[in-house]
Design a protein around this motif. Structure first.
Motif, PDB file in Angstrom:
ATOM      1  N   ASP A 178      20.675  63.780  21.688  1.00 14.62           N
ATOM      2  CA  ASP A 178      22.119  64.038  21.786  1.00 14.62           C
ATOM      3  C   ASP A 178      22.952  62.768  21.919  1.00 14.62           C
ATOM      4  N   ARG A 180      24.979  59.592  20.671  1.00 15.66           N
ATOM      5  CA  ARG A 180      25.668  59.195  19.451  1.00 15.66           C
ATOM      6  C   ARG A 180      26.258  57.798  19.621  1.00 15.66           C
ATOM      7  N   SER A 278      28.090  57.740  23.368  1.00 13.36           N
ATOM      8  CA  SER A 278      28.532  58.978  23.995  1.00 13.36           C
ATOM      9  C   SER A 278      27.479  60.053  23.773  1.00 13.36           C
ATOM     10  N   SER A 280      28.556  63.511  24.133  1.00 10.58           N
ATOM     11  CA  SER A 280      29.290  64.776  24.065  1.00 10.58           C
ATOM     12  C   SER A 280      30.365  64.698  23.000  1.00 10.58           C
ATOM     13  N   VAL A 281      30.721  65.845  22.462  1.00 11.98           N
ATOM     14  CA  VAL A 281      31.777  65.909  21.449  1.00 11.98           C
ATOM     15  C   VAL A 281      33.100  65.445  22.047  1.00 11.98           C
ATOM     16  N   ARG A 282      33.375  65.876  23.277  1.00 14.11           N
ATOM     17  CA  ARG A 282      34.621  65.471  23.930  1.00 14.11           C
ATOM     18  C   ARG A 282      34.667  63.953  24.096  1.00 14.11           C
ATOM     19  N   ILE A 284      33.084  61.675  22.303  1.00 10.13           N
ATOM     20  CA  ILE A 284      33.257  61.053  20.994  1.00 10.13           C
ATOM     21  C   ILE A 284      34.720  61.092  20.567  1.00 10.13           C
ATOM     22  N   THR A 285      35.364  62.235  20.766  1.00  9.46           N
ATOM     23  CA  THR A 285      36.768  62.386  20.381  1.00  9.46           C
ATOM     24  C   THR A 285      37.655  61.411  21.142  1.00  9.46           C
ATOM     25  N   GLU A 288      37.046  57.849  19.795  1.00 12.98           N
ATOM     26  CA  GLU A 288      37.692  57.679  18.487  1.00 12.98           C
ATOM     27  C   GLU A 288      39.195  57.437  18.661  1.00 12.98           C
ATOM     28  N   SER A 308      24.129  58.884  14.522  1.00  9.87           N
ATOM     29  CA  SER A 308      23.056  59.052  15.498  1.00  9.87           C
ATOM     30  C   SER A 308      22.179  57.811  15.500  1.00  9.87           C
TER      31      SER A 308
END
Length: 319
Positions: A178, A180, A278, A280-282, A284-285, A288, A308
């Motif tokens: 998981d 990234r 990171s 988690s999706v949150r 990463i956002t 960015e 990845s």
């Protein structure tokens, strides 16, 4: 005879996939690396009696820029592997090479090491793979000059490497599924030799001790699955402060990623790419958005990529 083994190889083809890599990971100067999910796919064909001609076609990164001669890192790799086993390269042998490149040039993502390793793997394959990973790494370091990117490109995953009196010692371990890497890849290029020239010949003892501690804790943590310790490992006092003098914008981007909650953030190799981790999706956002804002504030054009870590190193995909 030399010509006998060449005749056996004439017309043989192989395709090799090789990953990008990020070296140093902050405090691990010239010793740590990680393979990343940007890849180059390199197709090589032996041209036995082509008067030594090298036919090079490049799609993607480096198109129209890479040399179609024996200074090409891929060619150096191929011929180093063949010379290691056979002793010499017959006069008149040539290569048809097609590259499909995702790895940007001169951005601290190991494009040179990837080309070298791809060539070594291809050359080794043509001979029936007599060379071990240790052999290939030794040859790659002879061409590249240091083992960090080459080890990650060859072996994949997180890598630790060092030049010792007995040769290159290297270890690897898998990155978690998981995790990234969020990359800010500036349009500006930095030559590795120029960024090395920015470094002092000596550093304060306190800075050296601080880095040693961070590397020790960081590597032990990674090996134990404590990837949260990337926060410790990716803080450097030996090279990033001096490279920031060349481009202060890069420090702003590293600080922005940390402020956005990155597990760790640092220069990728000598730059110009910035690497942030990171899981988690949150996260990463947020990274960015922070990269975008910092780049706009500092007038640094570039692009953001989320990849990845790649646990698979260079390998043959088609013959």
């Amino acid at each position: 005879m030399v010509t006998n083994w060449l005749a056996e190889l004439d017309g043989r083809q192989v395709t090799v996939d090789v990953p990008a890599s990020s070296a140093n990971l902050g405090a691990g100067y010239d010793s740590l690396g990680i393979a990343l999910g940007l890849t180059n796919r390199v197709e090589v064909e032996v041209r036995g009696w082509s008067r030594g001609e090298i036919e090079l076609t490049v799609y993607g990164e480096g198109s129209g820029e890479l040399p179609a001669d024996r200074t090409n890192r891929c060619v150096l790799g191929i011929e180093a592997a063949l010379s290691e086993v056979r002793g010499e390269i017959p006069e008149g042998v040539g290569w048809r090479i097609t590259m499909h490149n995702e790895i940007p040039l001169a951005r601290g993502l190991g494009s040179s090491a990837a080309a070298t390793v791809a060539g070594l793997v291809a050359g080794n394959h043509f001979l029936g793979e007599p060379l071990t990973s240790a052999d290939l790494l030794r040859l790659a370091c002879a061409i590249e000059g240091h083992p960090d990117n080459a080890t990650a490109a060859l072996l994949g995953g997180f890598t630790v490497s060092a030049a010792t009196d007995a040769g290159i010692e290297s270890l690897r371990f898998d990155a978690p599924r998981d995790l990234r890497a969020v990359l800010f890849i500036p349009d500006v290029r930095f030559a590795t030799q120029d960024m090395r020239a920015a470094l002092p010949e000596s550093v304060p003892l306190a800075d050296a001790v601080a880095n040693l501690g961070r590397v020790a804790v960081g590597v032990a943590g990674l090996a134990m699955g404590r990837f949260d310790l990337l926060r410790v490992l990716t803080v450097d006092r030996l090279h990033e402060p001096y490279r920031a003098i060349v481009s202060p914008q890069l420090t702003r981007l590293v600080e922005a990623a940390r402020g956005a909650g990155a597990i760790g953030a640092c220069l990728s190799g000598a730059g110009s790419t910035i690497l942030a981790f990171s899981d988690s999706v949150r996260g990463i956002t947020r990274i960015e958005a922070a990269f975008g804002a910092a780049a706009a504030d500092t007038d640094l054009p570039g692009r953001i990529a989320v990849v990845s870590p790649r646990n698979l190193g260079a390998h043959v995909v088609r013959t």
